[in-house]
Design a protein around this motif. Structure first.
Motif, PDB file in Angstrom:
ATOM      1  N   ALA A 337       0.836  -1.203   0.000  1.00  0.00           N
ATOM      2  CA  ALA A 337       0.000   0.000   0.000  1.00  0.00           C
ATOM      3  C   ALA A 337       0.870   1.251   0.000  1.00  0.00           C
ATOM      4  O   ALA A 337       0.539   2.252  -0.664  1.00  0.00           O
ATOM      5  N   ILE A 338       1.969   1.232   0.727  1.00  0.00           N
ATOM      6  CA  ILE A 338       2.893   2.377   0.742  1.00  0.00           C
ATOM      7  C   ILE A 338       3.455   2.611  -0.655  1.00  0.00           C
ATOM      8  O   ILE A 338       3.454   3.744  -1.163  1.00  0.00           O
ATOM      9  N   HIS A 339       3.918   1.539  -1.298  1.00  0.00           N
ATOM     10  CA  HIS A 339       4.474   1.681  -2.642  1.00  0.00           C
ATOM     11  C   HIS A 339       3.392   2.095  -3.642  1.00  0.00           C
ATOM     12  O   HIS A 339       3.659   2.868  -4.575  1.00  0.00           O
ATOM     13  N   GLY A 340       2.173   1.574  -3.460  1.00  0.00           N
ATOM     14  CA  GLY A 340       1.077   1.953  -4.348  1.00  0.00           C
ATOM     15  C   GLY A 340       0.732   3.424  -4.242  1.00  0.00           C
ATOM     16  O   GLY A 340       0.508   4.102  -5.249  1.00  0.00           O
ATOM     17  N   ALA A 341       0.681   3.938  -2.990  1.00  0.00           N
ATOM     18  CA  ALA A 341       0.380   5.360  -2.781  1.00  0.00           C
ATOM     19  C   ALA A 341       1.461   6.234  -3.394  1.00  0.00           C
ATOM     20  O   ALA A 341       1.166   7.242  -4.061  1.00  0.00           O
ATOM     21  N   LEU A 342       2.711   5.866  -3.199  1.00  0.00           N
ATOM     22  CA  LEU A 342       3.813   6.649  -3.774  1.00  0.00           C
ATOM     23  C   LEU A 342       3.819   6.551  -5.301  1.00  0.00           C
ATOM     24  O   LEU A 342       4.239   7.494  -5.986  1.00  0.00           O
ATOM     25  N   GLY A 343       3.326   5.428  -5.836  1.00  0.00           N
ATOM     26  CA  GLY A 343       3.229   5.311  -7.287  1.00  0.00           C
ATOM     27  C   GLY A 343       2.238   6.292  -7.884  1.00  0.00           C
ATOM     28  O   GLY A 343       2.404   6.747  -9.019  1.00  0.00           O
ATOM     29  N   LEU A 344       1.209   6.662  -7.089  1.00  0.00           N
ATOM     30  CA  LEU A 344       0.203   7.594  -7.578  1.00  0.00           C
ATOM     31  C   LEU A 344       0.562   9.057  -7.312  1.00  0.00           C
ATOM     32  O   LEU A 344       0.261   9.934  -8.117  1.00  0.00           O
ATOM     33  N   ILE A 345       1.185   9.328  -6.172  1.00  0.00           N
ATOM     34  CA  ILE A 345       1.437  10.727  -5.799  1.00  0.00           C
ATOM     35  C   ILE A 345       2.919  11.076  -5.814  1.00  0.00           C
ATOM     36  O   ILE A 345       3.306  12.238  -5.631  1.00  0.00           O
ATOM     37  N   GLY A 346       3.754  10.083  -6.067  1.00  0.00           N
ATOM     38  CA  GLY A 346       5.200  10.314  -6.008  1.00  0.00           C
ATOM     39  C   GLY A 346       5.697  11.383  -6.956  1.00  0.00           C
ATOM     40  O   GLY A 346       6.595  12.165  -6.625  1.00  0.00           O
ATOM     41  N   GLU A 347       5.100  11.458  -8.160  1.00  0.00           N
ATOM     42  CA  GLU A 347       5.538  12.455  -9.132  1.00  0.00           C
ATOM     43  C   GLU A 347       5.231  13.867  -8.642  1.00  0.00           C
ATOM     44  O   GLU A 347       6.023  14.788  -8.836  1.00  0.00           O
ATOM     45  N   GLN A 348       4.078  14.034  -7.959  1.00  0.00           N
ATOM     46  CA  GLN A 348       3.755  15.345  -7.373  1.00  0.00           C
ATOM     47  C   GLN A 348       4.808  15.748  -6.354  1.00  0.00           C
ATOM     48  O   GLN A 348       5.236  16.907  -6.307  1.00  0.00           O
ATOM     49  N   LEU A 349       5.205  14.804  -5.520  1.00  0.00           N
ATOM     50  CA  LEU A 349       6.194  15.101  -4.488  1.00  0.00           C
ATOM     51  C   LEU A 349       7.554  15.414  -5.111  1.00  0.00           C
ATOM     52  O   LEU A 349       8.276  16.299  -4.636  1.00  0.00           O
ATOM     53  N   ARG A 350       7.901  14.693  -6.183  1.00  0.00           N
ATOM     54  CA  ARG A 350       9.176  14.955  -6.851  1.00  0.00           C
ATOM     55  C   ARG A 350       9.189  16.346  -7.466  1.00  0.00           C
ATOM     56  O   ARG A 350      10.169  17.088  -7.363  1.00  0.00           O
TER      57      ARG A 350
END
Length: 482
Positions: A337-350
């Motif tokens: 779930a952690i990796h899934g969430a970062l897969g969806l919002i990670g680009e925003q954070l980057r």
């Protein structure tokens, strides 16, 4: 007051009444309260309670109004002094009760020095209240301080299978609970009998067939004109109805999150599409130079296939995230779930130049729930962390996510260096529609929905400040998977 069954009770009542929403704003104000406070019948709807009372010239407030305390029902009454034309000032009291819809507080006003003037309105209200109990679609019952059932409406008959004639005069605890529920309910009713409001607790009763029925209940004492507790009222809602409303809130929050992530996802999809375009373009150019090399063509087609799969994965994840979680809870891994969430919002954070650190243990941890919903909770926390960091951090921007285990719980902690949470707001973070963001930047649903999801999984979520950093901790019961 959005419930029809309360609207009629309110509008017809002769006794002074008004309603507050969760922000302390008056949503309804009847003519009787205007008469009691000796003001004209102008409507105070839409005005904060403290502003409204301070604006009335003939009224002095005997102690400061703390709206947040009032809304948490830590303060059950407001004491006022009426400086009218009478020979001596009259004391007025406004008592406050939790509304059964969990979104409002019912306030009832009366004299202390001249209570006899309101004996007939009180009787009228009692009659209207009894009519409300009989006709409302919400399960309602009334018991005395010993737990003996006095009233039991038709909705309670439908929920439990027990007719009013058979339920009346029986003890609620002795005949309708068992095991730990007996002990828990006894404590709750003892507190209610002492004048302590008990809003929004889980009530489990035995049906006629011997099965359990789950209700979400509000329990509070009812008083006579002498301010003596006479009995205990329980207004409840079946969990299936509440569950339906909870799922609607979850879906609303997910769709709002999807809309916010649209730009980030578009950027994520552009990357594989650009690779595909370049690979296809180079291949077409190479075709002009015969003969075509098989290895070159194989390499380009393999790259196109891989990037197509990457784009499909992003789209499928978005589709899964957006749909309703209709299936039963199942064993899931928080790490995924952690990796899934970062897969969806990670680009925003980057793009926001926020460095995300993830620390997880190697041992697989299993909990029971829906992975998409746990991802939703994490995305809500990451989104709030991003906004706090962007507003308050000028140096290094950082979010730390940790996954480990206690003896019997999986523990997820998310900490950011966005300046921490205001101490005044920290107790209200998980309330519906409460937000610390500027107007238009937050619905106030995210953390409330997250709280509901984690609670549904049998876990807990809380917020603290650690070294000027906000830290959210999620605890979920571990499953033993062999």
């Amino acid at each position: 007051m959005h419930n029809d069954y309360l609207s009629e009770l309110f509008s017809d009542a002769d006794i002074p009444m008004f309603m507050l929403d969760t922000s302390g704003v008056i949503t309804h104000w009847n003519a009787a309260i205007a008469k009691l406070l000796d003001v004209d019948s102008s409507d105070f709807t839409g005005i904060p309670i403290d502003t409204a009372l301070h604006s009335i010239k003939n009224i002095s407030i005997r102690e400061p109004i703390n709206v947040s305390t009032l809304l948490r029902l830590e303060l059950s009454e407001l004491n006022l002094l009426h400086k009218g034309e009478s020979a001596r000032p009259e004391k007025l009291k406004i008592t406050c009760h939790a509304g059964p819809d969990e979104q409002h507080i019912l306030c009832i006003g009366h004299h202390i020095t001249q209570q006899e003037e309101f004996s007939q309105p009180q009787k009228n209200l009692q009659k209207q209240y009894q009519e409300f109990i009989k006709t409302t679609s919400a399960p309602v019952f009334v018991i005395d301080e010993q737990g003996t059932i006095i009233e039991w409406n038709a909705a309670m008959e439908d929920a439990t299978g027990h007719k009013e004639s058979s339920a009346q005069t029986k003890n609620l605890i002795d005949h309708f609970t068992r095991g730990n529920e007996t002990i828990r309910l006894r404590k709750i009713l003892d507190q209610a009998a002492q004048g302590i409001f008990m809003p929004f607790f889980d009530l489990v009763l035995l049906t006629k067939s011997g099965k359990n029925v789950r209700l979400k209940a509000n329990v509070y004492p009812r008083y006579n004109l002498q301010s003596e507790s006479t009995d205990i009222v329980c207004i409840s809602q079946q969990q299936a109805v509440q569950k339906s409303e909870s799922l609607k809130a979850i879906q609303t929050d997910k769709l709002a999150t999807l809309g916010e992530m649209a730009t980030s996802v578009a950027h994520e999809l552009n990357q594989p599409l650009n690779v595909i375009r370049m690979a296809a373009g180079n291949t077409l150019k190479r075709m002009d130079k015969l003969p075509m090399e098989a290895n070159y063509l194989r390499d380009k087609l393999k790259r196109i296939s891989e990037q197509t799969e990457r784009a499909a994965t992003i789209i499928n994840h978005m589709r899964m995230f957006g749909r309703n979680a209709d299936e039963a809870p199942a064993p899931i891994q928080p790490k995924l779930a952690i990796h899934g969430a970062l897969g969806l919002i990670g680009e925003q954070l980057r793009l926001a130049e926020i460095n995300v650190l993830v620390e997880t243990i190697d041992t697989p941890l299993w909990v029971k729930g829906h992975q998409i919903q746990l991802e939703q909770v994490l995305i809500n926390l990451l989104t709030n962390a991003r906004d706090a960091i962007n507003s308050n951090t000028t140096g290094e921007k950082r979010i730390l996510i940790k996954l480990d285990a206690t003896d019997d719980h999986a523990r997820i902690t998310l900490e950011d260096n966005g300046g921490g949470i205001d101490t005044i707001a920290i107790d209200r973070l998980f309330e519906p529609f409460f937000t610390t963001k500027e107007m238009g930047l937050g619905t106030g649903l995210g953390l409330s929905v997250s709280y509901g999801i984690i609670q549904e999984m049998g876990g807990s979520i809380d917020a603290t400040n650690v070294n000027k950093s906000a830290c959210f901790t999620i605890l979920l019961p571990l499953l033993l998977i062999t």
